[in-house]
Scaffold this motif. Sequence first.
Motif, mmCIF file in Angstrom:
data_model
loop_
_atom_site.group_PDB
_atom_site.id
_atom_site.type_symbol
_atom_site.label_atom_id
_atom_site.label_comp_id
_atom_site.label_asym_id
_atom_site.label_seq_id
_atom_site.Cartn_x
_atom_site.Cartn_y
_atom_site.Cartn_z
ATOM 1 N N THR A 14 47.754 7.047 -2.841
ATOM 2 C CA THR A 14 48.091 8.463 -3.036
ATOM 3 C C THR A 14 49.388 8.603 -3.819
ATOM 4 O O THR A 14 49.481 9.407 -4.759
ATOM 5 C CB THR A 14 48.224 9.165 -1.674
ATOM 6 O OG1 THR A 14 47.020 9.011 -0.928
ATOM 7 C CG2 THR A 14 48.507 10.644 -1.859
ATOM 8 N N ILE A 15 50.384 7.816 -3.445
ATOM 9 C CA ILE A 15 51.660 7.831 -4.165
ATOM 10 C C ILE A 15 51.454 7.418 -5.626
ATOM 11 O O ILE A 15 52.017 8.020 -6.551
ATOM 12 C CB ILE A 15 52.673 6.894 -3.480
ATOM 13 C CG1 ILE A 15 53.036 7.425 -2.095
ATOM 14 C CG2 ILE A 15 53.933 6.735 -4.335
ATOM 15 C CD1 ILE A 15 53.848 6.463 -1.258
ATOM 16 N N THR A 16 50.637 6.389 -5.825
ATOM 17 C CA THR A 16 50.349 5.922 -7.183
ATOM 18 C C THR A 16 49.682 7.014 -8.011
ATOM 19 O O THR A 16 50.030 7.222 -9.180
ATOM 20 C CB THR A 16 49.433 4.686 -7.142
ATOM 21 O OG1 THR A 16 50.049 3.665 -6.359
ATOM 22 C CG2 THR A 16 49.159 4.161 -8.536
ATOM 23 N N THR A 17 48.732 7.709 -7.411
ATOM 24 C CA THR A 17 48.014 8.778 -8.111
ATOM 25 C C THR A 17 48.973 9.866 -8.561
ATOM 26 O O THR A 17 48.919 10.334 -9.715
ATOM 27 C CB THR A 17 46.933 9.381 -7.201
ATOM 28 O OG1 THR A 17 46.056 8.345 -6.745
ATOM 29 C CG2 THR A 17 46.124 10.436 -7.938
ATOM 30 N N ILE A 43 45.939 16.265 -3.694
ATOM 31 C CA ILE A 43 45.836 14.805 -3.609
ATOM 32 C C ILE A 43 46.573 14.273 -2.396
ATOM 33 O O ILE A 43 46.065 13.408 -1.663
ATOM 34 C CB ILE A 43 46.389 14.166 -4.907
ATOM 35 C CG1 ILE A 43 45.444 14.455 -6.065
ATOM 36 C CG2 ILE A 43 46.561 12.646 -4.736
ATOM 37 C CD1 ILE A 43 45.998 14.050 -7.414
ATOM 38 N N GLN A 44 47.777 14.787 -2.141
ATOM 39 C CA GLN A 44 48.548 14.329 -0.986
ATOM 40 C C GLN A 44 47.836 14.669 0.322
ATOM 41 O O GLN A 44 47.790 13.854 1.248
ATOM 42 C CB GLN A 44 49.933 14.973 -0.992
ATOM 43 C CG GLN A 44 50.869 14.434 0.091
ATOM 44 C CD GLN A 44 51.188 12.964 -0.109
ATOM 45 O OE1 GLN A 44 51.773 12.583 -1.117
ATOM 46 N NE2 GLN A 44 50.801 12.122 0.839
ATOM 47 N N SER A 45 47.259 15.850 0.400
ATOM 48 C CA SER A 45 46.529 16.253 1.612
ATOM 49 C C SER A 45 45.311 15.369 1.842
ATOM 50 O O SER A 45 45.042 14.947 2.975
ATOM 51 C CB SER A 45 46.103 17.724 1.500
ATOM 52 O OG SER A 45 47.221 18.574 1.396
ATOM 53 N N LEU A 46 44.566 15.080 0.766
ATOM 54 C CA LEU A 46 43.400 14.203 0.884
ATOM 55 C C LEU A 46 43.815 12.796 1.294
ATOM 56 O O LEU A 46 43.162 12.159 2.128
ATOM 57 C CB LEU A 46 42.629 14.164 -0.434
ATOM 58 C CG LEU A 46 41.875 15.429 -0.818
ATOM 59 C CD1 LEU A 46 41.293 15.302 -2.230
ATOM 60 C CD2 LEU A 46 40.765 15.722 0.188
ATOM 61 N N GLY A 47 44.907 12.303 0.703
ATOM 62 C CA GLY A 47 45.406 10.978 1.071
ATOM 63 C C GLY A 47 45.786 10.902 2.531
ATOM 64 O O GLY A 47 45.443 9.935 3.232
#
Length: 224
Positions: free
Chosen positions: A158-161, A210-214
């Motif tokens: 997630t951080i990478t994305t 994205i952060q929520s999904l991660g």
Amino acid sequence: MPNDVFTHLATLSPELIKATWETLYMTVVSVLFASLLGIPLGVILVVTDKGHIKESLKLNQILGSIVNVLRSFPFLILMLALGPFTRLVVGTTIGTTATIVPLTIAAAPFVARLVETSLKEVNWGVVEASLAMGASTWQIIRKVLLPEAMPSIILGTTITTITIIGYSTMAGVIGGGGLGDLAVRYGHMRFDYVVMVTTVIILVVIVQVIQSLGNLFAAKFNKN
């Protein structure tokens, strides 16, 4: 005034949609390829480390040095330096597809280090128990290390994305396409602050999703 803003955005909506799609395309494909390269590299860095199941300090040091060198390059410099290689791979150095090459190479070492950190957090007692039961190296990696570290790996991905999204906007400055390119061409060069603010809002929304999904997927894989 609000009506003028909405009218202006409606006029630019095809460009906004196209730029958002390009950013998502670059990000998703780059994360996929970076993970395909970075996850195995991170695993090798762990299992070849001192005292681990396949200790090989020379290989570990060589791979670690390569990772460190690639991570030390600022993305824009790396993107320019990889121009000939990018042209060799995709036939051009401009556009969203071309940007995927340097994005992948920039992100893969980042993924490798995050995976390495995640795997090192796995309780060594679990690995020792697997060794005692006669598990092979591949079995320990596939059935012990990766499953145990999965929540942390997901958060690292997630951080990478999110990092790649930032890189992709920088790529827009030199013709990489996406929201960064739109912000430069329509926002900065034309002094259109409505476009600038809109692109920032879209990027914030994408990052939040994205952060929520991660977080959601990491929680589902968390055995604790």
